[in-house]
Scaffold this motif. Structure first.
Motif, mmCIF file in Angstrom:
data_model
loop_
_atom_site.group_PDB
_atom_site.id
_atom_site.type_symbol
_atom_site.label_atom_id
_atom_site.label_comp_id
_atom_site.label_asym_id
_atom_site.label_seq_id
_atom_site.Cartn_x
_atom_site.Cartn_y
_atom_site.Cartn_z
ATOM 1 N N PRO A 16 -16.008 -1.043 -34.109
ATOM 2 C CA PRO A 16 -15.115 -0.303 -35.004
ATOM 3 C C PRO A 16 -15.740 0.969 -35.561
ATOM 4 O O PRO A 16 -15.047 1.862 -35.996
ATOM 5 C CB PRO A 16 -14.818 -1.309 -36.118
ATOM 6 N N GLN A 17 -17.055 1.064 -35.532
ATOM 7 C CA GLN A 17 -17.715 2.263 -36.025
ATOM 8 C C GLN A 17 -17.742 3.371 -34.976
ATOM 9 O O GLN A 17 -18.137 4.490 -35.270
ATOM 10 C CB GLN A 17 -19.138 1.941 -36.469
ATOM 11 N N GLU A 18 -17.332 3.062 -33.762
ATOM 12 C CA GLU A 18 -17.294 4.022 -32.662
ATOM 13 C C GLU A 18 -18.591 4.807 -32.563
ATOM 14 O O GLU A 18 -18.634 6.013 -32.735
ATOM 15 C CB GLU A 18 -16.089 4.947 -32.793
ATOM 16 N N MET A 19 -19.661 4.095 -32.263
ATOM 17 C CA MET A 19 -20.964 4.723 -32.095
ATOM 18 C C MET A 19 -21.077 5.267 -30.682
ATOM 19 O O MET A 19 -20.485 4.718 -29.750
ATOM 20 C CB MET A 19 -22.057 3.712 -32.394
ATOM 21 N N PHE A 20 -21.850 6.326 -30.522
ATOM 22 C CA PHE A 20 -21.976 6.978 -29.229
ATOM 23 C C PHE A 20 -23.440 7.107 -28.826
ATOM 24 O O PHE A 20 -24.327 7.095 -29.680
ATOM 25 C CB PHE A 20 -21.315 8.362 -29.263
ATOM 26 N N LEU A 21 -23.650 7.238 -27.530
ATOM 27 C CA LEU A 21 -24.971 7.353 -26.942
ATOM 28 C C LEU A 21 -24.919 8.440 -25.889
ATOM 29 O O LEU A 21 -24.001 8.451 -25.064
ATOM 30 C CB LEU A 21 -25.345 6.007 -26.299
ATOM 31 N N THR A 22 -25.882 9.355 -25.903
ATOM 32 C CA THR A 22 -25.976 10.375 -24.867
ATOM 33 C C THR A 22 -27.114 9.997 -23.940
ATOM 34 O O THR A 22 -28.229 9.739 -24.388
ATOM 35 C CB THR A 22 -26.217 11.767 -25.482
ATOM 36 N N VAL A 23 -26.820 9.953 -22.632
ATOM 37 C CA VAL A 23 -27.787 9.542 -21.619
ATOM 38 C C VAL A 23 -28.010 10.699 -20.664
ATOM 39 O O VAL A 23 -27.049 11.337 -20.212
ATOM 40 C CB VAL A 23 -27.262 8.312 -20.837
ATOM 41 N N GLU A 24 -29.287 10.956 -20.359
ATOM 42 C CA GLU A 24 -29.595 11.956 -19.350
ATOM 43 C C GLU A 24 -29.580 11.270 -17.991
ATOM 44 O O GLU A 24 -30.346 10.343 -17.732
ATOM 45 C CB GLU A 24 -30.963 12.589 -19.595
ATOM 46 N N GLN A 34 -19.475 5.722 -25.214
ATOM 47 C CA GLN A 34 -19.182 4.967 -26.419
ATOM 48 C C GLN A 34 -19.863 3.612 -26.292
ATOM 49 O O GLN A 34 -19.793 2.962 -25.241
ATOM 50 C CB GLN A 34 -17.682 4.763 -26.597
ATOM 51 N N ILE A 35 -20.531 3.190 -27.353
ATOM 52 C CA ILE A 35 -21.197 1.892 -27.356
ATOM 53 C C ILE A 35 -20.156 0.809 -27.588
ATOM 54 O O ILE A 35 -19.408 0.849 -28.567
ATOM 55 C CB ILE A 35 -22.289 1.830 -28.436
ATOM 56 N N LEU A 36 -20.095 -0.144 -26.657
ATOM 57 C CA LEU A 36 -19.171 -1.267 -26.794
ATOM 58 C C LEU A 36 -19.837 -2.426 -27.532
ATOM 59 O O LEU A 36 -19.300 -2.944 -28.495
ATOM 60 C CB LEU A 36 -18.693 -1.746 -25.423
ATOM 61 N N LYS A 37 -20.993 -2.829 -27.035
ATOM 62 C CA LYS A 37 -21.697 -3.975 -27.615
ATOM 63 C C LYS A 37 -23.179 -3.883 -27.301
ATOM 64 O O LYS A 37 -23.577 -3.362 -26.256
ATOM 65 C CB LYS A 37 -21.209 -5.300 -27.014
ATOM 66 N N ILE A 38 -23.972 -4.433 -28.188
ATOM 67 C CA ILE A 38 -25.374 -4.743 -27.928
ATOM 68 C C ILE A 38 -25.440 -6.258 -27.976
ATOM 69 O O ILE A 38 -24.974 -6.871 -28.947
ATOM 70 C CB ILE A 38 -26.308 -4.095 -28.957
ATOM 71 N N PHE A 39 -25.979 -6.865 -26.935
ATOM 72 C CA PHE A 39 -25.947 -8.322 -26.832
ATOM 73 C C PHE A 39 -27.182 -8.819 -26.106
ATOM 74 O O PHE A 39 -27.886 -8.058 -25.455
ATOM 75 C CB PHE A 39 -24.674 -8.781 -26.102
ATOM 76 N N ARG A 43 -33.712 -13.515 -22.486
ATOM 77 C CA ARG A 43 -34.562 -13.119 -23.617
ATOM 78 C C ARG A 43 -34.601 -11.611 -23.797
ATOM 79 O O ARG A 43 -35.488 -11.080 -24.429
ATOM 80 C CB ARG A 43 -35.972 -13.638 -23.404
ATOM 81 N N GLN A 44 -33.632 -10.914 -23.241
ATOM 82 C CA GLN A 44 -33.592 -9.455 -23.274
ATOM 83 C C GLN A 44 -32.297 -8.996 -23.929
ATOM 84 O O GLN A 44 -31.249 -9.601 -23.729
ATOM 85 C CB GLN A 44 -33.678 -8.904 -21.840
ATOM 86 N N ASP A 45 -32.372 -7.916 -24.700
ATOM 87 C CA ASP A 45 -31.166 -7.292 -25.248
ATOM 88 C C ASP A 45 -30.649 -6.264 -24.264
ATOM 89 O O ASP A 45 -31.427 -5.601 -23.564
ATOM 90 C CB ASP A 45 -31.466 -6.597 -26.584
ATOM 91 N N TYR A 46 -29.328 -6.132 -24.230
ATOM 92 C CA TYR A 46 -28.661 -5.166 -23.352
ATOM 93 C C TYR A 46 -27.621 -4.409 -24.158
ATOM 94 O O TYR A 46 -27.171 -4.875 -25.204
ATOM 95 C CB TYR A 46 -27.991 -5.879 -22.173
ATOM 96 N N ILE A 47 -27.231 -3.274 -23.641
ATOM 97 C CA ILE A 47 -26.191 -2.473 -24.272
ATOM 98 C C ILE A 47 -25.106 -2.211 -23.233
ATOM 99 O O ILE A 47 -25.410 -1.899 -22.080
ATOM 100 C CB ILE A 47 -26.759 -1.166 -24.862
ATOM 101 N N ALA A 48 -23.862 -2.402 -23.638
ATOM 102 C CA ALA A 48 -22.703 -2.113 -22.792
ATOM 103 C C ALA A 48 -22.064 -0.844 -23.341
ATOM 104 O O ALA A 48 -21.784 -0.752 -24.535
ATOM 105 C CB ALA A 48 -21.711 -3.270 -22.825
ATOM 106 N N VAL A 49 -21.855 0.134 -22.461
ATOM 107 C CA VAL A 49 -21.279 1.424 -22.863
ATOM 108 C C VAL A 49 -20.196 1.825 -21.879
ATOM 109 O O VAL A 49 -20.174 1.371 -20.736
ATOM 110 C CB VAL A 49 -22.358 2.531 -22.940
ATOM 111 N N VAL A 58 -17.641 0.137 -17.229
ATOM 112 C CA VAL A 58 -18.596 -0.257 -18.250
ATOM 113 C C VAL A 58 -19.968 -0.202 -17.605
ATOM 114 O O VAL A 58 -20.162 -0.712 -16.498
ATOM 115 C CB VAL A 58 -18.305 -1.683 -18.784
ATOM 116 N N TYR A 59 -20.919 0.442 -18.281
ATOM 117 C CA TYR A 59 -22.282 0.551 -17.792
ATOM 118 C C TYR A 59 -23.184 -0.289 -18.670
ATOM 119 O O TYR A 59 -22.965 -0.400 -19.883
ATOM 120 C CB TYR A 59 -22.757 2.007 -17.821
ATOM 121 N N PHE A 60 -24.207 -0.861 -18.050
ATOM 122 C CA PHE A 60 -25.139 -1.722 -18.763
ATOM 123 C C PHE A 60 -26.559 -1.186 -18.619
ATOM 124 O O PHE A 60 -26.958 -0.752 -17.541
ATOM 125 C CB PHE A 60 -25.088 -3.152 -18.207
#
Length: 101
Positions: A16-24, A34-39, A43-49, A58-60
């Protein structure tokens, strides 16, 4: 190289905060996601964007934070790891849908 998964956009998974990430990307091109989830998966964290162009892709990426809490991402290198991430993401979506019932 990131791993991509086609997924029909679902408002329930958007932060709901609509956070964004810029990737080179390769070749120096930058793209904003746009960041969908961090999950967590395993034993590793991932980010879905997802791209900000309303794509259904959706990219991981692997997700890390250093001791000061500064975030960074890294590519998922193997198909096996990608399958684990997709399974965890899909299960998370199923659980959220079930919780809303």
């Amino acid at each position: 190289m990131s791993k991509k998964h086609n997924h029909k956009e679902n408002d329930d998974i958007l932060d709901p905060q609509e956070m964004f990430l810029t990737v080179e990307l390769d070749g120096g091109k930058e793209e904003t996601f746009q960041i969908l989830k961090i999950f967590e998966a395993g034993r590793q964290d991932y980010i879905a964007v997802c791209p900000t162009d309303n794509s259904e892709d959706v990219y991981f990426y692997r997700y890390f934070e250093d001791k000061e809490g500064n975030p960074s991402i890294d590519n998922i290198e193997s198909d096996e790891e990608f399958e684990i991430v997709i399974d965890a993401f899909d299960q998370m979506l199923d659980d959220e849908e079930f919780d809303q019932m």
